[in-house]
Design a protein around this motif. Structure first.
Motif, short mmCIF file in Angstrom:
data_model
loop_
_atom_site.label_atom_id
_atom_site.label_comp_id
_atom_site.label_asym_id
_atom_site.label_seq_id
_atom_site.Cartn_x
_atom_site.Cartn_y
_atom_site.Cartn_z
N ASP A 57 0.86 -1.18 0.00
CA ASP A 57 0.00 0.00 0.00
C ASP A 57 0.90 1.23 0.00
O ASP A 57 1.56 1.53 0.99
CB ASP A 57 -0.90 -0.02 1.24
CG ASP A 57 -1.91 1.13 1.24
OD1 ASP A 57 -1.76 2.06 0.43
OD2 ASP A 57 -2.83 1.11 2.08
N PRO A 88 -3.40 4.48 -3.38
CA PRO A 88 -4.46 5.48 -3.21
C PRO A 88 -3.92 6.90 -3.15
O PRO A 88 -2.71 7.13 -3.06
CB PRO A 88 -5.07 5.08 -1.86
CG PRO A 88 -3.90 4.53 -1.10
CD PRO A 88 -3.06 3.82 -2.12
N LYS A 101 -2.25 -1.56 -3.59
CA LYS A 101 -2.99 -0.30 -3.48
C LYS A 101 -2.06 0.88 -3.72
O LYS A 101 -0.95 0.93 -3.21
CB LYS A 101 -3.63 -0.16 -2.09
CG LYS A 101 -4.71 -1.18 -1.80
CD LYS A 101 -5.36 -0.91 -0.45
CE LYS A 101 -6.47 -1.90 -0.16
NZ LYS A 101 -7.15 -1.62 1.15
N GLU A 155 -6.18 -1.46 -6.16
CA GLU A 155 -6.65 -0.08 -6.03
C GLU A 155 -5.63 0.85 -6.67
O GLU A 155 -4.46 0.85 -6.30
CB GLU A 155 -6.84 0.29 -4.56
CG GLU A 155 -7.34 1.71 -4.32
CD GLU A 155 -7.51 2.03 -2.86
OE1 GLU A 155 -7.36 3.21 -2.49
OE2 GLU A 155 -7.79 1.10 -2.07
N THR A 156 -6.08 1.63 -7.65
CA THR A 156 -5.16 2.49 -8.37
C THR A 156 -5.86 3.73 -8.88
O THR A 156 -7.10 3.77 -8.95
CB THR A 156 -4.54 1.73 -9.56
OG1 THR A 156 -3.65 2.60 -10.26
CG2 THR A 156 -5.61 1.25 -10.52
N GLU A 175 -11.41 -7.73 -6.82
CA GLU A 175 -11.83 -6.37 -6.48
C GLU A 175 -10.95 -5.36 -7.20
O GLU A 175 -9.73 -5.48 -7.19
CB GLU A 175 -11.76 -6.15 -4.96
CG GLU A 175 -12.62 -7.09 -4.15
CD GLU A 175 -12.52 -6.82 -2.67
OE1 GLU A 175 -12.15 -5.68 -2.31
OE2 GLU A 175 -12.79 -7.73 -1.86
N SER A 216 -10.57 -1.03 -7.76
CA SER A 216 -10.97 0.34 -7.46
C SER A 216 -10.10 1.28 -8.27
O SER A 216 -8.87 1.26 -8.16
CB SER A 216 -10.82 0.64 -5.96
OG SER A 216 -11.10 1.99 -5.69
N HIS A 261 -15.20 -0.47 -8.36
CA HIS A 261 -15.43 0.91 -7.97
C HIS A 261 -14.71 1.82 -8.95
O HIS A 261 -13.49 1.69 -9.15
CB HIS A 261 -14.93 1.19 -6.55
CG HIS A 261 -14.95 2.64 -6.18
ND1 HIS A 261 -16.10 3.29 -5.80
CD2 HIS A 261 -13.96 3.57 -6.14
CE1 HIS A 261 -15.81 4.57 -5.55
NE2 HIS A 261 -14.53 4.76 -5.74
#
Length: 515
Positions: A78, A102, A100, A135-136, A161, A163, A189
């Protein structure tokens, strides 16, 4: 004779270390050299880089050698820094499950790095066969990178998943292809500013793209949760609608913010054909209550709902929610506005929904101008709606675990010396006493504008008010499962000894706050 330790039983060692935090792992490593050697791989399970100092440490030769040595133990990375990904490119991280990056969309300094190192990010995705969560903020920097990214998503066998919070504006065509590429995922997402469609983008073109990506005219997507919180979205019928028609397993949906209000009815019509939709999130939009009603009615056995401010039709929204009184488990009404009709409807919800486990009608503490409280504030439960002569109107939600609520009540004066003065309505105290499963309680007392300021109350009145609040704390002390308690507006009436006594009864209490 040799003795057996947990290090000889790898499955037992993994089970024990799975429940230990990074801090606990570090303490174990200090016991002896053997423990240091055996516990060190677990220290590298979850890598979080949120500070530049941490990033600079990872670039050092010593940490790089440790990364290479413990690469097979890394499960999650992360990082908010885009230029970190090349450091992991030459490390064989075969067991990575969470990746991730974010906050890049809100860090202007990272936009250039995000574009520069996009190929390395995609390479890392391809080189991680066990990746499950991604997540990116990368999307649409170049056609070549976008196509590689979508191909990696589409061909990944374990990814579940995704995002994407795009750091730049994206064409409708790119979003459409991304959605078509997510057919094998379960949670998607997407948040982006989307350009309008071009004249060449037609429903026939949609079918050509669909055939090129999925190889079938009638595919069935595995998406169970779709969050599409896109702003200024002009062409929903060219990418969102075709995707929704293929999501036969959809259970959760977060509505986008549309420029054309007629689009909500079209989306609701498509959702009505979905037989498993049970969770709705309308927090990204401010629209008419009638539009929210369309989405609520499209659900079958609604279990959770997160609302937003509605210009009109607030009562209709609550009435639609009450149609799902048997199945409703979670309601988030924070920020939906301090509408007058909301008070009575809140009382009805709490009095008719027996399976309700979370009721959130109060958000984080923030200052709101009185003129904007109607639109930006939280709903308020009025004392007049709590006090009912009919006992059947009592709360039936005895399974409630989380309650965040603000109420408005007047200080009821007692005798001349201030005794028996009531601050908290007795009916509210009685209702709280029945919530035996309560774990998180946050109450706010809202006073009437014409009341005398608390600073002007006599000492006897303050003392009587403390007795009233102490009665509430005495009732709450019997709720032994309470973990978190917040009381806003009660600061002048808190008896610290009574609070300390009540807290002693909560075995799993994490924190108590009052103001």
């Amino acid at each position: 004779m040799t003795s057996t330790t947990i290090f000889d039983l790898h499955h037992l060692q993994d089970a024990i270390c799975h429940g230990l935090s990074t801090r606990d792992i570090r303490r174990c490593m200090l016991v002896c050299r053997s423990w240091h050697t055996n516990f060190e791989p677990y220290l590298w399970r979850y890598i979080t880089v949120r500070k530049r100092l941490t990033f600079n440490k990872i670039k050092s030769d010593f940490i790089q050698s440790k990364l290479a040595q413990n690469a097979s133990s890394i499960l999650s990375i992360d990082s908010i820094f885009a230029d970190i990904w090349p450091l992991f490119q030459n490390v064989p991280i075969n067991n990575l499950t969470v990746l991730k990056s974010p906050s890049l969309s809100t860090r202007i300094a990272n936009l250039t790095n995000n574009q520069k190192y996009a190929p390395q990010t995609i390479d890392l995705i391809i080189a991680s066969p066990n990746l499950q969560v991604l997540e990116t903020s990368f999307l649409g920097h170049s056609d070549m990178d976008s196509k590689r990214f979508m191909t990696a998503i589409r061909n990944h066998s374990n990814l579940r998943e995704l995002s994407v919070v795009a750091a730049n504006s994206v064409y409708c065509k790119t979003i459409r292809r991304l959605l078509f590429s997510c057919g094998n995922l379960e949670k998607v997402h997407i948040q982006a500013y989307i350009y309008g469609y071009r004249q060449a983008e037609t429903p026939e073109r949609d079918m050509q793209d669909l055939l090129a990506i999925t190889g079938s005219r009638t595919p069935s997507f595995r998406i169970k949760e779709l969050s599409f919180k896109c702003q200024e979205y002009h062409s929903f019928n060219y990418c969102l609608i075709p995707t929704l028609r293929l999501c036969h397993r959809l259970e959760r949906f977060s509505a986008p913010r549309l420029q054309y209000l007629t689009g909500y009815s079209e989306i609701a019509d498509v959702l009505s054909a979905t037989a498993k939709l049970q969770h709705l999130d309308m927090s990204a939009i401010e629209t008419l209550g009638s539009h929210a009603v369309l989405f609520i009615n499209a659900s079958v056995g609604l279990q959770s709902y997160r609302g937003a401010f509605h210009h009109t039709g607030v009562k209709d929204v609550y009435e639609a929610l009450l149609q799902h009184w048997k199945t409703l488990e979670a309601l988030d009404l924070a920020g939906t506005g301090a509408d007058i009709a909301a008070s009575a409807m809140i009382q009805r919800v709490l009095s008719r929904c027996p399976n309700l486990q979370q009721f959130l009608a109060m958000g984080p503490l923030k200052r709101i101008e009185p003129s904007k409280a109607f639109a930006d504030g939280d709903p308020i439960l009025e004392e007049s709606d709590m006090v009912r002569p009919d006992a059947s109107l009592g709360w039936v939600c005895d399974r409630l675990r989380v309650l965040k609520l603000q109420f408005r009540a007047r200080i009821v004066p007692g005798s001349a010396d201030g005794s028996n003065m009531t601050v908290i309505p007795e009916q509210l105290v009685a209702e709280l006493s029945r919530l035996t499963q309560l774990e998180d309680l946050r109450l706010r007392w809202v006073r009437h504008k014409d009341e005398k300021p608390i600073e002007e109350l006599a000492a006897s009145e303050i003392e009587a008010g403390q007795k009233s609040v102490s009665k509430l704390l005495d009732v709450l002390s019997k709720l032994t499962g309470l973990k978190r308690l917040e009381l806003r507006g009660f600061g002048a009436f808190i008896d610290k000894e009574a609070l300390k006594k009540a807290r002693g009864q909560w075995e799993h209490c994490e924190w108590v706050q009052y103001s």
